[in-house]
Design a protein around this motif. Structure first.
Motif, PDB file in Angstrom:
ATOM      1  N   VAL A 250       0.831  -1.202   0.000  1.00 48.69           N
ATOM      2  CA  VAL A 250       0.000   0.000   0.000  1.00 48.69           C
ATOM      3  C   VAL A 250       0.867   1.254   0.000  1.00 48.69           C
ATOM      4  O   VAL A 250       0.617   2.205  -0.746  1.00 48.69           O
ATOM      5  N   ALA A 251       1.909   1.264   0.830  1.00 44.68           N
ATOM      6  CA  ALA A 251       2.793   2.431   0.884  1.00 44.68           C
ATOM      7  C   ALA A 251       3.458   2.684  -0.461  1.00 44.68           C
ATOM      8  O   ALA A 251       3.558   3.825  -0.924  1.00 44.68           O
ATOM      9  N   VAL A 258       6.331   7.606   0.568  1.00 45.35           N
ATOM     10  CA  VAL A 258       5.519   7.101   1.667  1.00 45.35           C
ATOM     11  C   VAL A 258       6.160   5.877   2.305  1.00 45.35           C
ATOM     12  O   VAL A 258       6.057   5.667   3.522  1.00 45.35           O
ATOM     13  N   VAL A 259       6.842   5.036   1.517  1.00 40.39           N
ATOM     14  CA  VAL A 259       7.480   3.836   2.049  1.00 40.39           C
ATOM     15  C   VAL A 259       8.471   4.195   3.152  1.00 40.39           C
ATOM     16  O   VAL A 259       8.479   3.588   4.227  1.00 40.39           O
ATOM     17  N   ALA A 260       9.297   5.192   2.892  1.00 42.34           N
ATOM     18  CA  ALA A 260      10.260   5.617   3.906  1.00 42.34           C
ATOM     19  C   ALA A 260       9.576   6.363   5.045  1.00 42.34           C
ATOM     20  O   ALA A 260       9.943   6.203   6.215  1.00 42.34           O
ATOM     21  N   ALA A 261       8.555   7.165   4.731  1.00 41.70           N
ATOM     22  CA  ALA A 261       7.872   7.965   5.750  1.00 41.70           C
ATOM     23  C   ALA A 261       7.213   7.097   6.814  1.00 41.70           C
ATOM     24  O   ALA A 261       7.188   7.456   7.991  1.00 41.70           O
ATOM     25  N   VAL A 262       6.685   5.952   6.409  1.00 38.65           N
ATOM     26  CA  VAL A 262       6.021   5.066   7.372  1.00 38.65           C
ATOM     27  C   VAL A 262       6.980   4.646   8.481  1.00 38.65           C
ATOM     28  O   VAL A 262       6.630   4.660   9.668  1.00 38.65           O
ATOM     29  N   ASP A 263       8.203   4.296   8.139  1.00 44.35           N
ATOM     30  CA  ASP A 263       9.138   3.833   9.155  1.00 44.35           C
ATOM     31  C   ASP A 263       9.679   4.976  10.007  1.00 44.35           C
ATOM     32  O   ASP A 263       9.981   4.783  11.185  1.00 44.35           O
ATOM     33  N   TYR A 264       9.835   6.170   9.428  1.00 47.19           N
ATOM     34  CA  TYR A 264      10.202   7.311  10.266  1.00 47.19           C
ATOM     35  C   TYR A 264       9.128   7.544  11.330  1.00 47.19           C
ATOM     36  O   TYR A 264       9.433   7.798  12.502  1.00 47.19           O
ATOM     37  N   ALA A 265       7.872   7.472  10.922  1.00 47.90           N
ATOM     38  CA  ALA A 265       6.772   7.669  11.863  1.00 47.90           C
ATOM     39  C   ALA A 265       6.671   6.513  12.848  1.00 47.90           C
ATOM     40  O   ALA A 265       6.466   6.714  14.050  1.00 47.90           O
ATOM     41  N   ARG A 266       6.832   5.295  12.349  1.00 44.97           N
ATOM     42  CA  ARG A 266       6.698   4.128  13.232  1.00 44.97           C
ATOM     43  C   ARG A 266       7.773   4.129  14.321  1.00 44.97           C
ATOM     44  O   ARG A 266       7.525   3.708  15.449  1.00 44.97           O
ATOM     45  N   PRO A 400      -1.833   8.712   3.146  1.00 45.38           N
ATOM     46  CA  PRO A 400      -0.837   8.145   4.061  1.00 45.38           C
ATOM     47  C   PRO A 400      -1.304   7.965   5.502  1.00 45.38           C
ATOM     48  O   PRO A 400      -0.845   7.045   6.183  1.00 45.38           O
ATOM     49  N   VAL A 401      -2.223   8.811   5.991  1.00 43.54           N
ATOM     50  CA  VAL A 401      -2.668   8.682   7.379  1.00 43.54           C
ATOM     51  C   VAL A 401      -3.313   7.325   7.630  1.00 43.54           C
ATOM     52  O   VAL A 401      -3.335   6.828   8.767  1.00 43.54           O
ATOM     53  N   THR A 402      -3.818   6.693   6.571  1.00 43.83           N
ATOM     54  CA  THR A 402      -4.441   5.373   6.701  1.00 43.83           C
ATOM     55  C   THR A 402      -3.497   4.358   7.340  1.00 43.83           C
ATOM     56  O   THR A 402      -3.916   3.528   8.156  1.00 43.83           O
ATOM     57  N   LEU A 403      -2.220   4.412   6.980  1.00 41.53           N
ATOM     58  CA  LEU A 403      -1.252   3.430   7.468  1.00 41.53           C
ATOM     59  C   LEU A 403      -1.112   3.498   8.985  1.00 41.53           C
ATOM     60  O   LEU A 403      -0.878   2.480   9.636  1.00 41.53           O
ATOM     61  N   GLY A 404      -1.243   4.693   9.557  1.00 41.01           N
ATOM     62  CA  GLY A 404      -1.200   4.830  11.010  1.00 41.01           C
ATOM     63  C   GLY A 404      -2.521   4.488  11.665  1.00 41.01           C
ATOM     64  O   GLY A 404      -2.569   3.783  12.673  1.00 41.01           O
TER      65      GLY A 404
END
Length: 505
Positions: A250-251, A258-266, A400-404
């Motif tokens: 999905v990312a 978005v792929v990199a952003a997810v892990d920065y946020a996680r 992107p907010v969906t992933l969180g």
């Protein structure tokens, strides 16, 4: 339990500080560009098959079973360890070979939306990281062997050494302008950890001999017993890794950034879980297994209020202050305004359920300790299924907010199922309901105090507002005040009049 929690907390704290440095340096060097994205995809491709086959085998299978055998039949405990050790060698070498040969197709399945050049880079990263897989598995087994004997040194230094290796490789890659060198940190760290871990357990005298006499059929009986423990969990690793893969897919469809952003946020969202809930949960595997149902329920019922009062305000800060948090941590070098916006959106979604992620971890480990693995699996599978469905259904609508948000919703479901199974659902529901109006007031205060300011000024203002509201509630509400006073008086070890143990926050 107190000593175990403290060791794991201190080790986790140092590891997290180095992890923060790693993320900050990666953000400054590559932002959410191709090398950062390739790193995330390669890490997932490396660890998904490893965790698919081994995560529950070690935590919910080997550790409690080996600990029981140490008390009743140490020779059988040695047979169990050696049998699993040989199996992990075969598995690790097989996974490495597959990754070396099929790196390109694996990346194509895991992240189909990547730009072709980014996908090629990710495949190269995967081939390098795969060299560390056998040592990764062996070190994990040695860590749980030591934990079964009451030691936590290997577990506590793991994150520290891993992040040190990644930081060193990142610096080398940046200095030589060769991004693929970033991937060498993972393999080098675990090769070193494996050698050191083996030497450590051998010097302590807890490493079983490779060969010794044992009655025929013992190994087969132990494998059957391990299978009985793990059978209720068979669906769990499949759903878990499917959820991880779907998140990456999905990312990538939302964009390379978005792929990199997810892990920065996680990384930000899971820091509290790793520092608070993980040590308590792992130590609980060794302690709660010795309690009967009523005693375990009483212990957990006393722990939950204090844990909630710590993680709930952090959840508010991460939700409302996602943008200033990301800006303070990452906004430098190659991490531009677009990266801040994307990462902050994902972090806000994770923040909504940060409290549930922390509570869920402790409750699931309590179920494991009670050998209720079927219910633990049900709780986790339910949460992961919700996460997977929401990611697929909502990513085109919410972005992107969906992933969180999907991860937060899944954590809430897991928390509810596990709490009801352990008989603490009523306690948890009352305390969550009590926190909701205070959290609402804290959100309003944070938005007013932040005033749209970014950076340190905005973050400190809104965090101060949240803590002020939470502190006022702790002073005014008698039940909150009793929990806080009980923790403070015991230095974080005893709950209020319950004899419950709680890690110092």
């Amino acid at each position: 339990m107190r000593d175990a929690v403290r060791r794991l907390v201190l080790g986790g704290l140092l590891g997290k500080l180095l992890g923060l440095l790693r993320e900050v340096l990666l953000a400054a060097a590559y932002g959410t560009g191709a090398p950062a994205t390739a790193t995330r995809v390669a890490q997932t491709a490396t660890l998904v098959p490893v965790d698919l086959f081994t995560a529950d085998v070690l935590t919910a299978g080997f550790l409690p079973m080996h600990r029981e055998l140490l008390r009743t039949d140490p020779r059988r405990a040695a047979v169990l360890f050696q049998s699993l050790r040989r199996t992990l060698w075969v598995l690790g070498l097989a996974l490495t070979a597959v990754s070396l040969v099929l790196a390109g197709p694996v990346v194509g399945v895991l992240a189909p939306g990547l730009d072709p050049s980014t996908a090629t880079t990710a495949a190269q990263f995967l081939q390098v990281m795969a060299l560390g897989v056998p040592s990764y598995l062996q070190y994990a087994l040695l860590s749980y062997l030591e934990m079964s004997h009451g030691g936590f040194r290997l577990s506590s230094v793991r994150a520290t050494v891993q992040n040190t290796g990644l930081i060193a490789s990142l610096g080398l890659a940046w200095a030589l302008q060769t991004p693929v060198l970033v991937a060498t940190g993972f393999a080098a760290a675990y090769l070193g950890l494996h050698a050191w871990g083996h030497r450590t357990v051998r010097r302590r005298g807890i490493l079983p001999a490779a060969r010794f006499h044992v009655e025929p059929g013992v190994g087969r009986a132990l494998r059957r017993a391990l299978w009985v423990r793990l059978r209720p969990l068979l669906l769990l690793p499949v759903v878990l890794q499917a959820s991880v893969v779907v998140e990456r897919v999905v990312a990538s469809l939302l964009g390379d950034q978005v792929v990199a952003a997810v892990d920065y946020a996680r990384f930000v969202a899971t820091t509290g879980v790793n520092l608070l809930a993980v040590p308590l949960g792992l130590a609980g595997l060794a302690v709660l297994s010795g309690l009967d149902t009523a005693a375990a329920r009483e212990r957990l019922g006393a722990l939950l209020p204090g844990l909630l009062l710590v993680v709930a305000p952090l959840s508010v800060v991460l939700t409302v202050g996602a943008a200033p948090v990301v800006s303070v941590l990452y906004a430098r070098g190659a991490f531009d305004a677009g990266a801040v916006t994307t990462s902050a959106a994902v972090l806000a979604g994770f923040g909504v359920g940060f409290w549930a992620q922390s509570v869920a971890y402790v409750l699931v480990k309590a179920l494991n300790a009670a050998n209720r693995n079927r219910m633990a699996a049900l709780a986790l599978v339910g949460g992961l299924a919700v996460t997977l469905v929401l990611n697929v259904a909502l990513h085109r609508v919410l972005g992107p907010v969906t992933l969180g948000l999907a991860g937060s919703a899944g954590a809430v479901v897991t928390t509810i199922v596990a709490a009801r199974a352990l008989g603490v659902g009523g306690t948890l529901a009352r305390w969550v309901a009590g926190c909701l109006p205070v959290a609402g007031a804290a959100v309003l205060a944070a938005r007013w105090a932040g005033g749209g300011a970014g950076g340190w000024a905005g973050l400190l203002a809104l965090a101060g507002a949240v803590l002020a509201v939470w502190g006022a509630a702790a002073l005014v509400l008698p039940s909150w005040r009793r929990v806080v006073v009980g923790i403070v008086r015991s230095g974080g070890e005893q709950g209020p009049g319950q004899g419950a143990q709680f890690p110092a926050a």
